[in-house]
Design a protein around this motif. Structure first.
Motif, PDB file in Angstrom:
ATOM      1  N   GLN A  16       8.268   4.580  -3.280  1.00 47.74           N
ATOM      2  CA  GLN A  16       7.980   3.566  -4.300  1.00 47.74           C
ATOM      3  C   GLN A  16       7.138   2.432  -3.697  1.00 47.74           C
ATOM      4  O   GLN A  16       6.173   1.974  -4.309  1.00 47.74           O
ATOM      5  CB  GLN A  16       9.310   3.013  -4.806  1.00 47.74           C
ATOM      6  N   GLU A  72       7.091  -9.792  -1.042  1.00 45.64           N
ATOM      7  CA  GLU A  72       7.052  -8.390  -1.489  1.00 45.64           C
ATOM      8  C   GLU A  72       6.131  -7.542  -0.618  1.00 45.64           C
ATOM      9  O   GLU A  72       6.347  -6.353  -0.461  1.00 45.64           O
ATOM     10  CB  GLU A  72       6.718  -8.295  -2.976  1.00 45.64           C
ATOM     11  N   ILE A  73       5.125  -8.171  -0.026  1.00 44.93           N
ATOM     12  CA  ILE A  73       4.289  -7.420   0.928  1.00 44.93           C
ATOM     13  C   ILE A  73       5.156  -6.979   2.105  1.00 44.93           C
ATOM     14  O   ILE A  73       5.175  -5.811   2.494  1.00 44.93           O
ATOM     15  CB  ILE A  73       3.134  -8.294   1.451  1.00 44.93           C
ATOM     16  N   HIS A  79      -3.575  -2.555  -2.226  1.00 46.84           N
ATOM     17  CA  HIS A  79      -4.145  -3.111  -0.991  1.00 46.84           C
ATOM     18  C   HIS A  79      -4.912  -2.081  -0.178  1.00 46.84           C
ATOM     19  O   HIS A  79      -5.343  -2.372   0.933  1.00 46.84           O
ATOM     20  CB  HIS A  79      -3.037  -3.690  -0.114  1.00 46.84           C
ATOM     21  N   ASN A 112       7.801  -4.364   0.974  1.00 46.47           N
ATOM     22  CA  ASN A 112       7.239  -3.026   0.785  1.00 46.47           C
ATOM     23  C   ASN A 112       6.846  -2.405   2.120  1.00 46.47           C
ATOM     24  O   ASN A 112       7.151  -1.245   2.380  1.00 46.47           O
ATOM     25  CB  ASN A 112       6.010  -3.087  -0.138  1.00 46.47           C
ATOM     26  N   GLY A 143       3.488   0.925  -4.670  1.00 45.50           N
ATOM     27  CA  GLY A 143       3.284  -0.501  -4.922  1.00 45.50           C
ATOM     28  C   GLY A 143       2.178  -1.089  -4.056  1.00 45.50           C
ATOM     29  O   GLY A 143       1.474  -2.012  -4.459  1.00 45.50           O
ATOM     30  N   LEU A 144       2.025  -0.548  -2.856  1.00 42.83           N
ATOM     31  CA  LEU A 144       1.041  -1.103  -1.914  1.00 42.83           C
ATOM     32  C   LEU A 144      -0.372  -0.572  -2.156  1.00 42.83           C
ATOM     33  O   LEU A 144      -1.322  -1.019  -1.519  1.00 42.83           O
ATOM     34  CB  LEU A 144       1.468  -0.778  -0.476  1.00 42.83           C
TER      35      LEU A 144
HETATM   36  C1  LIG Z   1       5.768  -3.759  -3.925  1.00 46.18           C
HETATM   37  O1  LIG Z   1       6.207  -2.576  -4.516  1.00 46.18           O
HETATM   38  C2  LIG Z   1       6.647  -2.675  -5.849  1.00 46.18           C
HETATM   39  C3  LIG Z   1       7.142  -1.328  -6.270  1.00 46.18           C
HETATM   40  O2  LIG Z   1       8.181  -0.941  -5.431  1.00 46.18           O
HETATM   41  C4  LIG Z   1       5.525  -3.160  -6.732  1.00 46.18           C
HETATM   42  O3  LIG Z   1       6.011  -3.384  -8.055  1.00 46.18           O
HETATM   43  C5  LIG Z   1       4.970  -4.464  -6.160  1.00 46.18           C
HETATM   44  O4  LIG Z   1       3.832  -4.858  -6.898  1.00 46.18           O
HETATM   45  C6  LIG Z   1       4.596  -4.281  -4.714  1.00 46.18           C
HETATM   46  N1  LIG Z   1       4.129  -5.562  -4.214  1.00 46.18           N
HETATM   47  C7  LIG Z   1       3.275  -5.698  -3.234  1.00 46.18           C
HETATM   48  C8  LIG Z   1       2.819  -7.065  -2.947  1.00 46.18           C
HETATM   49  O5  LIG Z   1       2.875  -4.776  -2.578  1.00 46.18           O
END
Ligand SMILES: *[C@@H]1O[C@H](CO)[C@@H](O)[C@H](O)[C@H]1NC(C)=O
Length: 594
Positions: free
Chosen positions: A548, A173-174, A556, A177, A552-553
């Motif tokens: 989005q 997911e990193i 970090h 995103n 989400g990022l």
């Molecule tokens: C990536 O983005 C989503 C939202 O689009 C979020 O729910 C998720 O936690 C994010 N993950 C990371 C690891 O950034």
């Protein structure tokens, strides 16, 4: 070897009393005679080895073949030699040391993969190893004893905890995103596409290593880490000028490091050593992580620096070795991944028919309202082939990274491969062999699809050798393949990437598919191109997904108080040095007046 040992065994006091006894002239004569004998014995030994080893140009005493190296891109020269002698392996003498170059996929597989146990070590590397990373870095660590092997295994294991196949899924997911952010960036400032790809690659490894993203494409850490790695990569390319010439004349490395031929190598940056920068970054990451709330911690993978600090107690590793592991991950991931993606952009410009075919598949399988994801991969055979072709066509680590070295004498095809020698896979030649890759400079994903006229058998199940071999295969391979797949698929889905047009004449500006930098980690020299969203619907999806992803990022987000270029600066110095990439993508060290 012999002459070195002779020199070492000479004891100064004995020398003095001998001179008094025999008279200066006689002693001089004797010394000359001994030197001449040592030279003859040494050269005879070289020629004896040569008679048993794979063919190659005839070596001279002491200097071997060093001075017939070309100024640039020696891998092309080694490929030519392999064709000239019509053998998969050639021997090339760097000074008194034979180096072997494997120019054929099947030989590389037989040697490095099937006999991985024997070929797990590294040879003596004066420049990159002894003067560069030191001997306690996973990359250059030699295996000369059982204790070495245990030590190396601990490092390898700790690296696996960070980026092994199991951990890499947790980073999806990193990458997902951050690559959505790349698409958004391509939409907003397409002319800066190289910077966006560099930011993406640096940010992903920064999140994994330190839990902190790189948000701005102008963040100086990006240029610094990439310049540093390009510099390190240059120190791996055999050459006939200093500092690489130290490989030919290793005795020069015994002088104090202020001698001019060191070119600044081997100088300790301060009393704490060169790794200290990465140690400070790691300590800072642990501190910043500790300050996060439990819910924030739960929503992100534990930074590698934090995991490492906890694991390390078990193994009693000194902090220098720990920070070298985070440093490696950070350094090795940023430059290589972004170079691969710049190659992808170049391929789209030069071979539009491949891009269009990929887009037709994406339209049929994914559609315009969302971008592709790994779950689509089983339905996207052409995209899978496309990514393989990006990794093959212009592989970044063009001589397969650092050389291997056998821990015992071995033979291949009746030739001797002596224990401790330098043996390297020439990825350029392997990926350009007409037998496996007909018309090799043509970017043609279909060659990976069984039944196509360009399809050929290749050892192993991947179809390329981009990440090296055996026990020394790139630790970040799974991470890099995963990230390259999603970014390439997403950009193909989102954009038409094509040659730029001259504003005045309206004519297309051609791209040169051979214009690559000279270092071991090669990348295209900068070129202009045009990047446009494919449809309005797709443009809207890119904006929606990108914004989005940025939300989400957020977890970090964070700042570092350290900068590589100012870290080691001594207060007394009037000039400060900065590493920069020039417009050709080569590393420059620029002196700046404070
Ligand atoms: C990536 O983005 C989503 C939202 O689009 C979020 O729910 C998720 O936690 C994010 N993950 C990371 C690891 O950034």
């Amino acid at each position: 070897m012999l002459s070195d040992r002779l020199l070492e065994s000479l004891n100064l006091q004995k020398l003095q009393s001998t001179i008094i006894k025999f008279g200066t002239a006689n002693v001089l004569l004797a010394v000359l005679a001994i030197a001449a004998t040592a030279l003859v014995v040494d050269y005879a030994h070289m020629l004896y080895l040569r008679s048993k080893m794979p063919p190659g140009p005839f070596p001279l005493p002491i200097i071997g073949n060093t001075f017939s190296l070309p100024d640039n891109k020696p891998w092309i020269y080694f490929e030519e030699l392999s064709k000239k002698y019509n053998t998969p392996l050639i021997t090339f003498w760097i000074g008194r040391n034979p180096t072997l170059w494997i120019n054929d996929a099947w030989a590389a597989h037989d040697i490095f993969e099937k006999k991985a146990q024997i070929y797990a070590s590294r040879p003596r590397m004066v420049v990159f190893g002894e003067l560069g990373t030191g001997q306690s870095n996973l990359v250059t660590m030699r295996i000369l004893s059982n204790a070495d092997r245990d030590h190396w295994r601990i490092h390898r294991k700790l690296m696996h905890i960070g980026v092994g196949v199991q951990s890499v899924r947790g980073y999806r997911e990193i990458q997902n995103n951050e690559s959505k952010v790349v698409a958004l960036d391509f939409l907003r400032t397409p002319a800066e596409y190289v910077k966006h790809l560099e930011r993406y690659a640096t940010s992903v490894v920064s999140i994994i290593a330190f839990g902190r993203r790189v948000a701005s494409y102008n963040d100086p850490i990006i240029t610094e880490v990439i310049a540093l790695m390009q510099l390190a990569a240059d120190l791996n390319v055999p050459g006939k000028s200093f500092p690489m010439l130290l490989e030919t004349f290793p005795f020069l490395a015994r002088f104090p490091t202020f001698m001019p031929w060191f070119k600044g190598l081997g100088i300790r940056r301060n009393q704490k050593g060169g790794h200290y920068f990465f140690k400070s970054l790691a300590d800072e990451a642990v501190e910043q992580y500790d300050q996060k709330s439990p819910s924030e911690k739960a929503s992100m993978p534990t930074p590698y620096a934090v995991t490492l600090a906890a694991e390390a107690e078990k193994y009693h590793l000194p902090s220098a070795e720990l920070s070298s592991l985070t440093g490696n991950l950070f350094g090795a991931g940023a430059d290589t991944s972004s170079s691969t993606l710049v190659t992808f952009v170049l391929a789209c410009c030069a071979f539009p028919e491949a891009m269009q075919k990929a887009q037709a598949e994406l339209d049929a399988v994914v559609g315009p309202t969302r971008s592709p994801h790994w779950d689509d991969s089983p339905n996207l055979p052409y995209i899978n082939a496309f990514v393989k072709e990006v990794l093959r066509w212009r592989s970044v680590a063009i001589i397969g990274g650092q050389p291997h070295s056998p821990t015992q004498d071995d033979t291949y095809n009746g030739w001797l491969i002596p224990s401790g020698c330098w043996i390297q896979g020439n990825v350029w030649a392997i990926h350009h062999n007409e037998r496996e890759f007909p018309d090799p400079d043509r970017f043609c994903p279909d060659r990976y699809i069984e039944g196509h006229e360009l399809y050929r058998k290749f050892p192993g199940d991947r179809g390329y050798m981009t990440f090296g071999w055996g026990r020394r295969v790139c630790s970040g391979q799974a991470l890099a393949e995963q990230g390259t797949w999603v970014t390439v698929a997403r950009l193909l889905w989102g954009f038409t990437i094509k040659k730029a047009r001259d504003e005045k004449t309206g004519k297309e500006i051609d791209v040169d598919i051979f214009a690559y930098t000279n270092g071991l980690n090669m990348r295209p020299v900068p070129f202009r191109c045009e990047i446009l969203p494919r449809t309005e619907e797709i443009r809207e999806a890119i904006v929606r997904e990108g914004e989005q992803a940025l939300r989400g990022l957020k977890v970090h987000d964070g700042e570092s108080k350290y900068r590589m270029s100012t870290f080691y600066q001594q207060t007394r110095e009037k000039l400060k040095e900065e590493v920069r990439l020039d417009e050709k993508g080569n590393v420059q060290i620029v002196k700046i007046k404070k």
